[in-house]
Scaffold this motif. Structure first.
Motif, PDB file in Angstrom:
ATOM      1  N   TRP A 170     -14.365   9.067  -9.860  1.00 38.20           N
ATOM      2  CA  TRP A 170     -13.395   7.974  -9.690  1.00 38.20           C
ATOM      3  C   TRP A 170     -13.121   7.272 -11.017  1.00 38.20           C
ATOM      4  CZ3 TRP A 170     -14.803   2.462  -9.494  1.00 38.20           C
ATOM      5  CH2 TRP A 170     -13.675   1.655  -9.277  1.00 38.20           C
ATOM      6  N   GLY A 174      -9.598   8.014 -12.951  1.00 33.62           N
ATOM      7  CA  GLY A 174      -8.734   6.846 -13.114  1.00 33.62           C
ATOM      8  C   GLY A 174      -8.442   6.545 -14.566  1.00 33.62           C
ATOM      9  N   LEU A 195      -2.305   0.864 -10.417  1.00 42.71           N
ATOM     10  CA  LEU A 195      -2.751   0.931  -9.022  1.00 42.71           C
ATOM     11  C   LEU A 195      -3.009   2.373  -8.589  1.00 42.71           C
ATOM     12  CD1 LEU A 195      -3.298  -0.480  -6.339  1.00 42.71           C
ATOM     13  CD2 LEU A 195      -0.845  -0.350  -5.842  1.00 42.71           C
ATOM     14  N   THR A 196      -2.095   3.278  -8.932  1.00 43.56           N
ATOM     15  CA  THR A 196      -2.286   4.672  -8.513  1.00 43.56           C
ATOM     16  C   THR A 196      -3.452   5.332  -9.265  1.00 43.56           C
ATOM     17  OG1 THR A 196      -0.536   5.334 -10.079  1.00 43.56           O
ATOM     18  CG2 THR A 196       0.086   5.042  -7.767  1.00 43.56           C
ATOM     19  N   LEU A 198      -6.180   3.863  -9.974  1.00 45.37           N
ATOM     20  CA  LEU A 198      -7.369   3.392  -9.272  1.00 45.37           C
ATOM     21  C   LEU A 198      -7.566   4.101  -7.933  1.00 45.37           C
ATOM     22  CD1 LEU A 198      -7.190  -0.477  -9.862  1.00 45.37           C
ATOM     23  CD2 LEU A 198      -8.981   1.069 -10.686  1.00 45.37           C
ATOM     24  N   THR A 199      -6.476   4.439  -7.295  1.00 44.43           N
ATOM     25  CA  THR A 199      -6.563   4.952  -5.923  1.00 44.43           C
ATOM     26  C   THR A 199      -6.497   6.478  -5.812  1.00 44.43           C
ATOM     27  OG1 THR A 199      -4.180   4.519  -5.718  1.00 44.43           O
ATOM     28  CG2 THR A 199      -5.685   2.852  -4.841  1.00 44.43           C
ATOM     29  N   ILE A 202      -9.805   8.356  -5.573  1.00 42.23           N
ATOM     30  CA  ILE A 202     -10.447   8.148  -4.269  1.00 42.23           C
ATOM     31  C   ILE A 202      -9.820   9.063  -3.227  1.00 42.23           C
ATOM     32  CG2 ILE A 202     -10.867   6.479  -2.426  1.00 42.23           C
ATOM     33  CD1 ILE A 202     -10.833   4.283  -4.568  1.00 42.23           C
ATOM     34  N   VAL A 203      -8.489   9.131  -3.231  1.00 40.73           N
ATOM     35  CA  VAL A 203      -7.775  10.008  -2.293  1.00 40.73           C
ATOM     36  C   VAL A 203      -8.142  11.467  -2.548  1.00 40.73           C
ATOM     37  CG1 VAL A 203      -5.493  10.795  -1.556  1.00 40.73           C
ATOM     38  CG2 VAL A 203      -5.877   8.377  -2.017  1.00 40.73           C
ATOM     39  N   CYS A 243      -3.357  13.996  -2.613  1.00 42.04           N
ATOM     40  CA  CYS A 243      -2.861  13.127  -3.686  1.00 42.04           C
ATOM     41  C   CYS A 243      -1.337  13.160  -3.779  1.00 42.04           C
ATOM     42  CB  CYS A 243      -3.483  13.529  -5.025  1.00 42.04           C
ATOM     43  SG  CYS A 243      -5.198  13.008  -5.203  1.00 42.04           S
ATOM     44  N   PHE A 246      -0.033  11.044  -0.895  1.00 40.17           N
ATOM     45  CA  PHE A 246      -0.336   9.631  -1.132  1.00 40.17           C
ATOM     46  C   PHE A 246       0.572   9.046  -2.210  1.00 40.17           C
ATOM     47  CE2 PHE A 246      -2.643   6.334  -3.477  1.00 40.17           C
ATOM     48  CZ  PHE A 246      -2.897   5.441  -2.452  1.00 40.17           C
ATOM     49  N   MET A 250       3.298   5.987  -2.008  1.00 35.03           N
ATOM     50  CA  MET A 250       3.240   4.790  -2.855  1.00 35.03           C
ATOM     51  C   MET A 250       4.612   4.515  -3.495  1.00 35.03           C
ATOM     52  SD  MET A 250       0.161   3.379  -2.871  1.00 35.03           S
ATOM     53  CE  MET A 250      -0.118   2.599  -4.473  1.00 35.03           C
TER      54      MET A 250
END
Length: 254
Positions: A170, A174, A195-196, A198-199, A202-203, A243, A246, A250
């Motif tokens: 992660w 990131g 933001l993406t 960071l996420t 995880i996805v 990803c 997702f 977003m």
């Protein structure tokens, strides 16, 4: 390990030109992954390969990307056809209906996400950004897990993965993707890419664990053997599929 490295180099050589050129080349690459991915999934069933399930799944993926404005209607028809097949043929179970539907939707919307990403400004760079977040996480999760891993992440789903590896994947996924976005994508959408970044890692890990769960359900180690040292196509793109879906979600909601 030698076979794994050679396979990785070959995959890079094959995939980089379509990723950079986009257009018909990336559509052909995505279609190839869909064709092979559907086949791999249909062959891991505990029963024999079913051509009707495979054809239905593939036709759904094809039509939903040709008629993109009719996705809901086509998805509902996909459900009806699968149940119809289960009613007609004894060897097609309710588990087959649900699993084929789920995988068909994932692959279809991932392919659709690729097409939509290349319609964005700097689409090729955006795709590379997603790949960095995804595979940067995968690679660094492996290395940090090997170096520092002590606490199992989820023994039931993937016994070898560790909490330390997940955190390392992660952080580095990131970081790498944010650095790419900062220097290549410009500052106009920096908050969005922060933001993406960071996420997405995880996805990616959710996608990886989800496909591990599928393989455990069917009692197989890999989806296939097409790529020496790596398994099948789905083994390589499992986290990427999630990803892609997702990221484009977003974009829609930003």
């Amino acid at each position: 390990m030698k076979a794994r490295i050679i396979s990785a180099i070959v995959m890079v050589i094959i995939c980089v030109p379509p990723l950079l050129l986009g257009g018909i080349f990336i559509k052909l690459l995505a279609s190839f992954i869909a064709v092979v991915g559907c086949y791999e999934f249909c062959t891991i069933r505990k029963k024999r390969f079913n051509i009707l399930l495979y054809t239905t799944m593939l036709l759904y993926i094809l039509t939903i990307n040709i008629f993109a404005t009719r996705q809901v209607g086509l998805t509902l028809i996909f459900v009806i056809v699968l149940f119809f097949l289960a009613i007609l043929y004894e060897d097609i179970s309710l588990d087959d209906v649900s699993s084929v539907f789920l995988m068909g939707v994932i692959i279809a919307f991932a392919v659709n996400s690729v097409i939509r990403i290349y319609n964005l400004e700097n689409g090729s760079y955006v795709m590379i950004y997603i790949l960095i977040a995804t595979f940067g996480c995968d690679i660094m999760a492996l290395f940090t897990g090997m170096l520092f891993g002590k606490h199992p992440l989820n023994k039931r789903v993937s016994p070898k993965k560790t909490v330390e590896g997940a955190i390392g994947g992660w952080l580095f996924g990131g970081l790498f993707s944010f650095i790419f976005a900062y220097f290549i994508m410009g500052n106009s959408h920096l908050i969005f890419y922060s933001l993406t970044s960071l996420t997405l890692p995880i996805v990616a890990q959710i996608g990886d664990l989800s496909f591990s769960l599928i393989k455990r359900n069917y009692g197989v180690k890999d989806f296939g053997s097409m790529i020496p040292g790596h398994g099948g196509i789905l083994d390589r793109v499992d986290s990427l599929l999630f990803c892609l879906i997702f990221f484009i979600s977003m974009v829609v909601f930003r």
